[in-house]
Design a protein around this motif. Sequence first.
Motif, PDB file in Angstrom:
ATOM      1  N   PHE A  16       0.842  -1.186   0.000  1.00 29.17           N
ATOM      2  CA  PHE A  16       0.000   0.000   0.000  1.00 29.17           C
ATOM      3  C   PHE A  16       0.883   1.244   0.000  1.00 29.17           C
ATOM      4  O   PHE A  16       1.809   1.354   0.804  1.00 29.17           O
ATOM      5  N   LEU A  17       0.580   2.179  -0.901  1.00 23.01           N
ATOM      6  CA  LEU A  17       1.273   3.462  -0.950  1.00 23.01           C
ATOM      7  C   LEU A  17       0.236   4.567  -0.979  1.00 23.01           C
ATOM      8  O   LEU A  17      -0.655   4.564  -1.826  1.00 23.01           O
ATOM      9  N   ARG A  18       0.340   5.503  -0.027  1.00 22.84           N
ATOM     10  CA  ARG A  18      -0.552   6.664   0.007  1.00 22.84           C
ATOM     11  C   ARG A  18       0.286   7.931   0.120  1.00 22.84           C
ATOM     12  O   ARG A  18       1.249   7.991   0.884  1.00 22.84           O
ATOM     13  N   MET A  19      -0.128   8.956  -0.640  1.00 25.82           N
ATOM     14  CA  MET A  19       0.557  10.237  -0.648  1.00 25.82           C
ATOM     15  C   MET A  19      -0.466  11.350  -0.478  1.00 25.82           C
ATOM     16  O   MET A  19      -1.564  11.274  -1.041  1.00 25.82           O
ATOM     17  N   VAL A  20      -0.114  12.368   0.286  1.00 24.54           N
ATOM     18  CA  VAL A  20      -0.923  13.583   0.404  1.00 24.54           C
ATOM     19  C   VAL A  20      -0.093  14.702  -0.222  1.00 24.54           C
ATOM     20  O   VAL A  20       0.761  15.302   0.443  1.00 24.54           O
ATOM     21  N   PRO A  21      -0.300  14.983  -1.521  1.00 22.50           N
ATOM     22  CA  PRO A  21       0.572  15.936  -2.222  1.00 22.50           C
ATOM     23  C   PRO A  21       0.613  17.313  -1.571  1.00 22.50           C
ATOM     24  O   PRO A  21       1.679  17.952  -1.526  1.00 22.50           O
ATOM     25  N   ALA A  22      -0.519  17.788  -1.061  1.00 21.47           N
ATOM     26  CA  ALA A  22      -0.560  19.137  -0.488  1.00 21.47           C
ATOM     27  C   ALA A  22       0.287  19.270   0.768  1.00 21.47           C
ATOM     28  O   ALA A  22       0.661  20.379   1.153  1.00 21.47           O
ATOM     29  N   ILE A  80       3.233   7.421   2.772  1.00 20.18           N
ATOM     30  CA  ILE A  80       3.228   6.268   3.668  1.00 20.18           C
ATOM     31  C   ILE A  80       3.305   5.012   2.821  1.00 20.18           C
ATOM     32  O   ILE A  80       2.513   4.837   1.887  1.00 20.18           O
ATOM     33  N   ALA A  81       4.242   4.119   3.134  1.00 17.59           N
ATOM     34  CA  ALA A  81       4.339   2.818   2.489  1.00 17.59           C
ATOM     35  C   ALA A  81       4.151   1.738   3.539  1.00 17.59           C
ATOM     36  O   ALA A  81       4.766   1.806   4.618  1.00 17.59           O
ATOM     37  N   LEU A  82       3.316   0.757   3.235  1.00 12.00           N
ATOM     38  CA  LEU A  82       3.098  -0.387   4.106  1.00 12.00           C
ATOM     39  C   LEU A  82       3.194  -1.650   3.260  1.00 12.00           C
ATOM     40  O   LEU A  82       2.477  -1.793   2.266  1.00 12.00           O
ATOM     41  N   LEU A  83       4.085  -2.571   3.650  1.00 14.00           N
ATOM     42  CA  LEU A  83       4.319  -3.803   2.913  1.00 14.00           C
ATOM     43  C   LEU A  83       4.025  -4.989   3.829  1.00 14.00           C
ATOM     44  O   LEU A  83       4.506  -5.024   4.967  1.00 14.00           O
TER      45      LEU A  83
END
Length: 462
Positions: A315-321, A326-329
């Motif tokens: 899982f990869l989530r980014m908040v560009p602003a 966050i990376a979870l493997l």
Amino acid sequence: MSDLEHIRTWFDEHLPELLEQHRVPSAAWAVLKDGEVVEGAHGVLNLATGVTATPESVYQIGSITKLWTSTLVLQLVDEGLVDLDATVRTYLPEFAIADEAAAEAITVRQLLNHTAGFEGDIFTDTGVGDDCVEKYVATLGGTPQLFAPGEQFSYNNAGYCVLGRLVEVVRDTTYDQALREHLIGPLGLRHAAPSVHEAIMHRAAMGHLESGEEGTLEPAPFWSMARSNSPAGSTLTMSARDLVAFARMHLEDGVAPDGTRVLAAGTAERMQAHEVDLPELGLMGSSWGLGFERFDTPDGPIVGHDGSTVGQGAFLRMVPAEGVAIALLTNGGDMISLYHAIVGQVLDSVTDVHLPGLPQPPAEPERIDARRFVGTYSADVFDLTVSQDDDGRIWIEQVPKGLFIEMGGQVERSELVAYRDDMLIPVEPDRGMYMPHAFLGDDGEGNALYLHLGRAVRRAGA
């Protein structure tokens, strides 16, 4: 104490308990904020060997690889070697599917944003040679077209294999070597492996699957999917820190930490921008960009991607602003629930953007006439048959085919209930999630033409 130190402390205190709660053998994680990274890992990489996870451990990132493939394509666009709105045949004259008119019309952009419209879950194994992607694309000639190019979103693994072949042809190299030369090297990554042969040089995670009536977790029967699907996400393996380093480049307008420009100014933002909407499935994004999955929340967009391979989930989530990634493997068990607990906590702690809630079946579902939904919907890896019994209860039976049989898939029957207009939802969760089932279109006789589960599965015989 900084926000990131609070995050590290939270993981130290809660990750062991969360892994046990969700029956996940191990997890590695990394969080980026304002250019700083914290990371960690806990658990066992392989239940058969007892090797423990460390921050340097590598996991398969699955379909997050599609972000790497799309980045390789956009580099070609930046260099003037590829036009997003040119047809695929401009670069791959041999590209063929069953519908010749569609094959002539499909554009590079439509492959990137999953609107090309042909059957996408094709996992043909064409060997381990450097020509395996070329051979894979050559097998697509009989692949059916589900809808006109550009008409709607339907997640397409095969389309990303075609994009990988486009990269090979324009760069005159292999897909794996393009990753090394144009992304892994420029980003200075030390724990990233495009191939199985390189992954074994690292402390590599093994996937785990449930076995038997008790649902005991056991090591998967094989480590990775076919190399021929590598541009879609079958082999690329890395540490959580290296995945966050890739995300950081996208958050910092295409510039690597050492100042190397990996993408032209503005390209990363274009990749993250809205391209096409999805049905309201809840588990996937609400829209898609040029490779990026988008969650359009009231607080602002979250972008990223998920990956799933043989018993591994990423899982990869980014908040560009806010410059946060966050990376979870993970490597088995209820990975979705673990993701939601962890990523939701991190976002709440270091951003003003909150993770959308997971879909849930209604406590008292409405009884409906499901005749519009009843029937069989067929894809390359399964048949899905929807029925309604004399008591008005709605059922779906999944019969695996092809790769899903090889991965141990069994015939499964579960109950569905009304969720939203033209949508049903399971009564019981599957691997921690309730996947909404959207019914779209019309077959000309008042029946739904597609069952949409992130990919459009067409009614058989229509």
